[in-house]
Design an enzyme around this catalytic site. Structure first.
Site, PDB file in Angstrom:
ATOM      1  N   HIS A  72       0.834  -1.197   0.000  1.00  0.00           N
ATOM      2  CA  HIS A  72       0.000   0.000   0.000  1.00  0.00           C
ATOM      3  C   HIS A  72       0.872   1.251   0.000  1.00  0.00           C
ATOM      4  O   HIS A  72       1.989   1.231   0.518  1.00  0.00           O
ATOM      5  CB  HIS A  72      -0.899   0.027   1.237  1.00  0.00           C
ATOM      6  CG  HIS A  72      -1.886  -1.103   1.287  1.00  0.00           C
ATOM      7  ND1 HIS A  72      -2.733  -1.292   2.343  1.00  0.00           N
ATOM      8  CD2 HIS A  72      -2.158  -2.100   0.405  1.00  0.00           C
ATOM      9  CE1 HIS A  72      -3.494  -2.359   2.120  1.00  0.00           C
ATOM     10  NE2 HIS A  72      -3.143  -2.863   0.950  1.00  0.00           N
ATOM     11  N   TYR A 203      -7.546   3.419  10.123  1.00  0.00           N
ATOM     12  CA  TYR A 203      -7.452   3.581  11.577  1.00  0.00           C
ATOM     13  C   TYR A 203      -8.533   4.591  11.974  1.00  0.00           C
ATOM     14  O   TYR A 203      -8.462   5.757  11.581  1.00  0.00           O
ATOM     15  CB  TYR A 203      -6.088   4.139  11.980  1.00  0.00           C
ATOM     16  CG  TYR A 203      -4.926   3.178  11.846  1.00  0.00           C
ATOM     17  CD1 TYR A 203      -4.294   2.968  10.627  1.00  0.00           C
ATOM     18  CD2 TYR A 203      -4.432   2.496  12.962  1.00  0.00           C
ATOM     19  CE1 TYR A 203      -3.219   2.103  10.506  1.00  0.00           C
ATOM     20  CE2 TYR A 203      -3.351   1.625  12.858  1.00  0.00           C
ATOM     21  CZ  TYR A 203      -2.750   1.434  11.623  1.00  0.00           C
ATOM     22  OH  TYR A 203      -1.676   0.585  11.518  1.00  0.00           O
ATOM     23  N   PRO A 295       0.047  -2.264  19.820  1.00  0.00           N
ATOM     24  CA  PRO A 295       0.101  -2.573  18.385  1.00  0.00           C
ATOM     25  C   PRO A 295      -0.302  -1.453  17.440  1.00  0.00           C
ATOM     26  O   PRO A 295      -0.127  -1.582  16.227  1.00  0.00           O
ATOM     27  CB  PRO A 295      -0.873  -3.759  18.249  1.00  0.00           C
ATOM     28  CG  PRO A 295      -1.789  -3.645  19.413  1.00  0.00           C
ATOM     29  CD  PRO A 295      -0.988  -3.045  20.524  1.00  0.00           C
ATOM     30  N   LYS A 299       4.594  -1.786  15.184  1.00  0.00           N
ATOM     31  CA  LYS A 299       6.054  -1.760  15.295  1.00  0.00           C
ATOM     32  C   LYS A 299       6.692  -3.009  15.902  1.00  0.00           C
ATOM     33  O   LYS A 299       7.907  -3.212  15.780  1.00  0.00           O
ATOM     34  CB  LYS A 299       6.490  -0.557  16.166  1.00  0.00           C
ATOM     35  CG  LYS A 299       6.254   0.781  15.539  1.00  0.00           C
ATOM     36  CD  LYS A 299       7.414   1.189  14.653  1.00  0.00           C
ATOM     37  CE  LYS A 299       7.052   2.268  13.683  1.00  0.00           C
ATOM     38  NZ  LYS A 299       6.584   1.791  12.372  1.00  0.00           N
ATOM     39  N   TYR A 387       5.709   5.831  10.795  1.00  0.00           N
ATOM     40  CA  TYR A 387       4.911   4.651  10.462  1.00  0.00           C
ATOM     41  C   TYR A 387       5.679   3.743   9.496  1.00  0.00           C
ATOM     42  O   TYR A 387       5.722   2.521   9.662  1.00  0.00           O
ATOM     43  CB  TYR A 387       3.569   5.076   9.841  1.00  0.00           C
ATOM     44  CG  TYR A 387       2.587   3.937   9.700  1.00  0.00           C
ATOM     45  CD1 TYR A 387       1.756   3.580  10.757  1.00  0.00           C
ATOM     46  CD2 TYR A 387       2.518   3.196   8.521  1.00  0.00           C
ATOM     47  CE1 TYR A 387       0.875   2.523  10.646  1.00  0.00           C
ATOM     48  CE2 TYR A 387       1.635   2.132   8.397  1.00  0.00           C
ATOM     49  CZ  TYR A 387       0.819   1.812   9.470  1.00  0.00           C
ATOM     50  OH  TYR A 387      -0.045   0.750   9.359  1.00  0.00           O
TER      51      TYR A 387
END
Ligand code: FAD
Ligand code: DHB
Length: 402
Positions: A72, A203, A295, A299, A387
């Site tokens: 993505h 998210y 979570p 990571k 990220y």
């Protein structure tokens, strides 16, 4: 038994370490308390940082990931019924968000180790560590859980045995300092047989709590909702899970969540944890044995892989030239990056969850932060670079970049 590096635990940290050491010509033995079927079937993380993807490819274990993984270019942050895309690819100068399940990485690494003649002893019991501050530390264990007691004499031991393993407690309490934060929420995770509901991960911050839409394949999707960490999965029949997912993910633009049969569900608690130092004598901790992140920042697995890259380089330098400098600095080098990942995981968790103790003021600050991060290029760039994964930047005092 005798080996150069004794590795406790066949998770991402232990398997990747053994694989890297093999490529450096260093021998290792892995002992693992579960069976091969169990480690290859446990559903956990899904997102790989670009650095992890590059390492798997560079070391010859990325072929299936490149074929079956999903690449993505961004993620969506959803709040107030509206989605906001963070273009990770563009903001980081070309990095991807790769979705490839942790147990698939495990399968690929186990296969590579066994093909190369590597030794993994599954299903061991009663593991203990001895003589860590001598040049010949030892691991004792029982084969087949309760069989005969065995001993491996090593040059070094890598404690890759996760948060509950025996390695970290083998460091005297007077030597280690532990930092911890327990969050008042958990994640209920599901696998469902359905087509993807969205092209990228979502998210979502919602009054009723956090929700996350991820994927595994064109046929299987992974989703999570925030729940009370003490809640029992028995309180969550499938209908109730879908009701929450629909409510928390609802938008004003007609987006639809696609339902399917739920084939797996469980609840995990969330904590942040760091052990400092990550080494003692000839014992080196890596991955969850040394640190835990919630979570939300995706990571955990990536940090485990980053640690063992540093450790493998240190061991390579020791065996090639007798130099101990990198090994001595292992903990310091890892912890700089670990703390930044801890910060980011805490930030993403704080940003996206409903906090039971939040006042209306706190809630407005949270929404202002979401508004800022989705409208300021500077703020979005910071989120994107964290990220996608911070670089593995460290130098030896000799000035060699690793
Ligand atoms: P682990 O994967 O825990 O591996 C440690 C291994 O050591 C295990 O195979 C264990 O069986 C073995 N072991 C333990 N004790 C012994 C012993 N005494 N002797 C020998 N072997 C032993 N991260 C995300 O980013 N996203 C997620 O969705 C996510 N979900 C998670 C769900 C759960 C239930 C858990 C526990 C973790 C999750 N994580 C997630 C975190 C991520 O999976 C971990 O950070 C990652 O697995 C760390 O790898 P590791 O190799 O350090 O430890
Ligand atoms: C997944 C897990 C995460 O922790 C996350 O932040 C994103 C995706 C997953 O399991 O797909």
């Amino acid at each position: 038994m005798r080996t150069q590096v004794g590795i406790i635990g066949a998770g991402p940290a232990g398997l990747m370490l053994s694989h890297l050491l093999h490529l450096y010509g260093i021998e290792s033995i892995i002992i693992e308390s579960r069976t091969r079927e169990e480690i290859e079937g446990t559903i956990r993380a899904g997102v790989l940082e670009q650095g992890t993807v590059d390492l798997l490819n560079a070391t010859g274990v990325g072929e299936r990931m490149m074929r079956e993984g999903h690449f993505h270019h961004g993620i969506e942050l959803r709040f107030n019924g509206k989605g906001h895309r963070i273009d990770i690819h563009e903001l980081t100068g070309g990095k991807n968000v790769t979705i490839y399940a942790q147990h698939e990485v495990i399968k690929d690494l186990v296969a590579a180790r066994l093909k190369a003649g590597g030794e993994i002893i599954f299903n061991v019991g009663d593991v203990s560590l001895h003589q860590l501050d001598t040049p010949t530390p030892k691991i004792r264990f029982r084969k087949d859980q309760d069989g005969e007691l065995q001993e491996i004499t090593c040059d070094f031991i890598a404690g890759c045995d996760g948060f509950h393993g025996p390695s970290r407690p083998a460091i005297p309490e007077t030597v280690r300092k532990e930092y911890q934060k327990i969050y008042p929420f958990g994640w209920l995770g599901i696998l469902t047989v359905a087509p993807p509901s969205a092209p990228e991960l979502i998210y979502a911050n919602h009054e009723r709590g956090f929700a996350l839409v991820s994927t595994r394949s064109p046929e299987i999707q992974r989703m999570y909702i925030q729940v009370d960490p003490r809640d029992d999965i028995a309180n969550w029949p499938d209908d109730r899970i879908w009701e929450e997912l629909h409510a928390r993910l609802a938008t004003h633009d007609g987006w639809e969540l696609i339902e399917g049969p739920i084939i797996q569900k469980n609840i995990i608690a969330m904590r942040s944890f760091v052990c400092d130092p990550m080494q003692y004598g000839r014992l080196f901790l890596a991955g969850d044995a040394a640190h835990i992140v919630p979570p939300t920042g995706a990571k955990g697995l990536n940090l485990a892989v980053a640690d063992v890259q540093v450790l493998a380089r240190g061991l390579e330098s020791f065996y090639r030239s007798g130099k101990t400098e990198l090994l001595e600095r292992y903990s310091e080098i890892c912890l700089r990056r670990v703390w930044k990942a801890e910060r980011f995981s805490w930030y993403m968790t704080s940003l996206l969850h409903r906090h039971p103790d939040h006042t209306p003021f706190d809630r407005r600050i949270q929404l202002a932060e979401l508004d800022y991060v989705t409208s300021s290029r500077a703020a979005a760039t910071s989120l994107a670079e964290n990220y996608a994964g911070l670089p593995m930047e460290f130098e030896t005092t000799a000035g060699v970049s690793l």
